[in-house]
Design a protein around this motif. Structure first.
Motif, PDB file in Angstrom:
ATOM      1  N   ARG A  84      32.872  46.415  43.300  1.00 53.34           N
ATOM      2  CA  ARG A  84      33.762  46.420  42.496  1.00 53.34           C
ATOM      3  C   ARG A  84      34.803  45.219  42.743  1.00 53.34           C
ATOM      4  NH1 ARG A  84      36.682  51.306  41.118  1.00 53.34           N
ATOM      5  NH2 ARG A  84      34.757  51.818  40.784  1.00 53.34           N
ATOM      6  N   PHE A  85      34.495  44.811  43.959  1.00 53.75           N
ATOM      7  CA  PHE A  85      35.245  43.634  44.292  1.00 53.75           C
ATOM      8  C   PHE A  85      34.562  42.386  43.654  1.00 53.75           C
ATOM      9  CE2 PHE A  85      35.065  39.554  46.601  1.00 53.75           C
ATOM     10  CZ  PHE A  85      36.465  39.368  47.061  1.00 53.75           C
ATOM     11  N   ILE A  86      33.356  42.277  43.551  1.00 56.91           N
ATOM     12  CA  ILE A  86      32.310  41.499  42.917  1.00 56.91           C
ATOM     13  C   ILE A  86      32.679  41.354  41.414  1.00 56.91           C
ATOM     14  CG2 ILE A  86      30.083  40.480  41.920  1.00 56.91           C
ATOM     15  CD1 ILE A  86      29.172  41.553  44.855  1.00 56.91           C
ATOM     16  N   LYS A  87      33.050  42.447  40.860  1.00 62.21           N
ATOM     17  CA  LYS A  87      33.603  42.446  39.346  1.00 62.21           C
ATOM     18  C   LYS A  87      34.781  41.885  39.051  1.00 62.21           C
ATOM     19  CE  LYS A  87      33.856  45.904  35.586  1.00 62.21           C
ATOM     20  NZ  LYS A  87      33.821  47.288  35.164  1.00 62.21           N
ATOM     21  N   TYR A  88      35.762  42.414  39.911  1.00 62.28           N
ATOM     22  CA  TYR A  88      37.048  41.610  39.834  1.00 62.28           C
ATOM     23  C   TYR A  88      37.070  40.155  40.123  1.00 62.28           C
ATOM     24  CZ  TYR A  88      42.039  40.950  40.413  1.00 62.28           C
ATOM     25  OH  TYR A  88      43.343  40.659  40.115  1.00 62.28           O
ATOM     26  N   TYR A  89      36.190  39.861  41.041  1.00 55.48           N
ATOM     27  CA  TYR A  89      36.075  38.445  41.307  1.00 55.48           C
ATOM     28  C   TYR A  89      35.479  37.640  40.317  1.00 55.48           C
ATOM     29  CZ  TYR A  89      35.456  34.259  44.435  1.00 55.48           C
ATOM     30  OH  TYR A  89      35.475  32.885  44.984  1.00 55.48           O
ATOM     31  N   LEU A  90      34.474  38.036  39.595  1.00 59.18           N
ATOM     32  CA  LEU A  90      33.848  37.216  38.315  1.00 59.18           C
ATOM     33  C   LEU A  90      34.725  37.291  37.299  1.00 59.18           C
ATOM     34  CD1 LEU A  90      30.076  38.669  38.602  1.00 59.18           C
ATOM     35  CD2 LEU A  90      31.201  36.293  39.323  1.00 59.18           C
ATOM     36  N   LEU A 288      42.314  51.884  37.837  1.00 63.27           N
ATOM     37  CA  LEU A 288      42.212  52.864  36.767  1.00 63.27           C
ATOM     38  C   LEU A 288      40.623  53.386  36.956  1.00 63.27           C
ATOM     39  CD1 LEU A 288      43.879  51.695  33.510  1.00 63.27           C
ATOM     40  CD2 LEU A 288      44.234  53.474  34.949  1.00 63.27           C
ATOM     41  N   LYS A 289      39.753  52.638  37.329  1.00 62.09           N
ATOM     42  CA  LYS A 289      38.385  52.936  37.524  1.00 62.09           C
ATOM     43  C   LYS A 289      38.120  54.158  38.868  1.00 62.09           C
ATOM     44  CE  LYS A 289      36.220  50.226  34.749  1.00 62.09           C
ATOM     45  NZ  LYS A 289      35.698  50.903  33.698  1.00 62.09           N
TER      46      LYS A 289
END
Length: 292
Positions: A84-90, A288-289
C-alpha cells in the motif's frame, strides 16, 4: 489516525506490539535527532547550499512519521503494509511529474530548476524530492490533527455513488483532457493563453475537491482549518529557505505577481492545492481501501 485503538488489528492482522513499541518508545530521541537534521538543511540553504531541499524533506518526513507512528501514517504503512505504501508513493511520483514538469514547466512556465543539469538531478526531483515532500505533507496534517485532538473518522463506507464524487470524477477527466489539449496546441503554436485556462480550471477543481472532503470525514470545517494551517506552515518551511538559494525559481503571471517575503501570492494557493491533493489521495488509496 483512523478512529480505532492502538492495539487493534491492522490491515494484515495483529501488529507485533513489541516491535511497534520499540519504535514508539524512542520517538523523542528519533524526533530530536531528525529535527537537528531538517533544521540543519534549512540552515544550509541560508548559507548558500543550493541542493538543500532533499535533505530537508527526508528528515522532516522521518521526524513527523515517527511522532505519528501510533496513528498508522506513512512510516507505519512502510513497515506494516508495504504494498500500500508503494502504491501511494508511486502515485506521488506520477502526480509530481505531471504537476511539476508537464503543467508547471512545460504548459504554464511558472517555475524552473536552473541549477539542474543531469539525469541524476531530475531523478532525485521526481523519485525522491516530490514523493518525500508529499509524505511530509501528510505527516504534518496528522501532526496538527493530533495536537488539535482531531481524528480521521470516515463517514461513508462507499462514496462511489455520491453525486459530489461523480462530479469530481468529471472534473478530473476534464482537467486531464485540458492538459492533453494544451500540450498539443502548444506544440503546434496554436494557443498562447494557457495560463489563463489553468487559472480558471484549477480554482474550480479546488472548490469541488474541498467540498468532497465533507462527504469523506467528520468535522469538515476542522479539517479545512488543518489543511489551511498545513499549507501556511509549509510555505514558511519549504519556500522561504529556498528564496536564499533558489533551488527552484518562480515566474509568476503578471496579473498575479504580488509578493510577500519574496514569495508570490499564487504560491499560497498552490500550497493549498498541494495539501488538498495529498489528503485526497491518502484517503482514496490508503484509508478507504482499509474498509474493503
Amino acid at each position: 489516525m483512523i478512529e480505532k485503538k492502538w492495539k487493534q488489528k491492522s490491515w494484515q492482522g495483529t501488529i507485533p506490539w513489541s516491535s511497534s513499541m520499540k519504535i514508539y518508545k524512542y520517538k523523542d530521541l528519533f524526533a530530536l535527532l531528525t529535527t537537528v537534521g531538517w533544521i540543519s538543511f534549512i540552515y544550509s540553504a541560508f548559507m548558500g547550499f543550493h541542493y538543500w531541499y532533499l535533505g530537508f524533506v527526508f528528515f522532516f518526513w522521518f521526524c513527523l512519521s515517527i511522532l505519528n507512528y501510533r496513528h498508522e501514517t506513512t512510516f507505519w504503512l512502510l513497515k506494516n503494509r508495504r504494498s500500500r505504501f508503494i502504491k501511494y508513493y508511486l502515485a506521488l511520483v506520477v502526480l509530481g511529474f505531471v504537476a511539476d514538469y508537464v503543467i508547471g514547466q512545460q504548459l504554464v512556465n511558472l517555475w524552473s530548476y536552473r541549477i539542474y543539469s543531469s539525469i541524476s538531478d531530475w531523478f532525485r526531483l521526481y523519485f525522491l524530492i516530490y514523493p518525500l515532500g508529499g509524505l511530509s505533507v501528510v505527516e504534518l496534517i496528522y501532526f496538527l490533527a493530533s495536537i488539535l485532538k482531531e481524528k480521521v473518522v470516515l463517514i461513508h463506507d462507499d462514496v462511489k455513488n455520491l453525486f459530489v464524487n461523480k462530479l469530481t470524477h468529471v472534473t478530473d477527466t476534464i482537467l486531464v483532457l485540458i492538459i492533453l489539449t494544451c500540450l498539443i496546441l502548444k506544440n503546434f503554436n496554436l494557443f498562447n493563453n494557457i495560463q489563463i485556462i489553468f487559472m480558471i480550471v484549477f480554482p474550480i477543481w479546488i472548490i469541488l475537491t474541498t467540498l468532497k472532503l465533507k462527504y469523506y470525514i467528520k468535522h469538515f470545517t476542522h479539517w479545512i482549518a488543518i489543511v489551511v494551517t498545513t499549507a501556511i506552515l509549509s510555505i514558511f518551511m519549504h519556500e522561504i529557505p529556498n528564496v536564499a538559494v533558489y533551488e527552484w525559481k518562480y515566474y509568476p503571471p503578471e496579473f498575479f505577481s504580488f509578493q510577500i517575503w519574496g514569495i508570490s501570492i499564487w504560491v499560497v494557493v498552490g500550497w493549498y492545492f498541494l495539501v488538498l491533493v495529498m489528503l485526497k489521495y491518502w484517503i482514496q488509496i490508503v484509508l478507504l481501501k482499509d474498509r474493503k
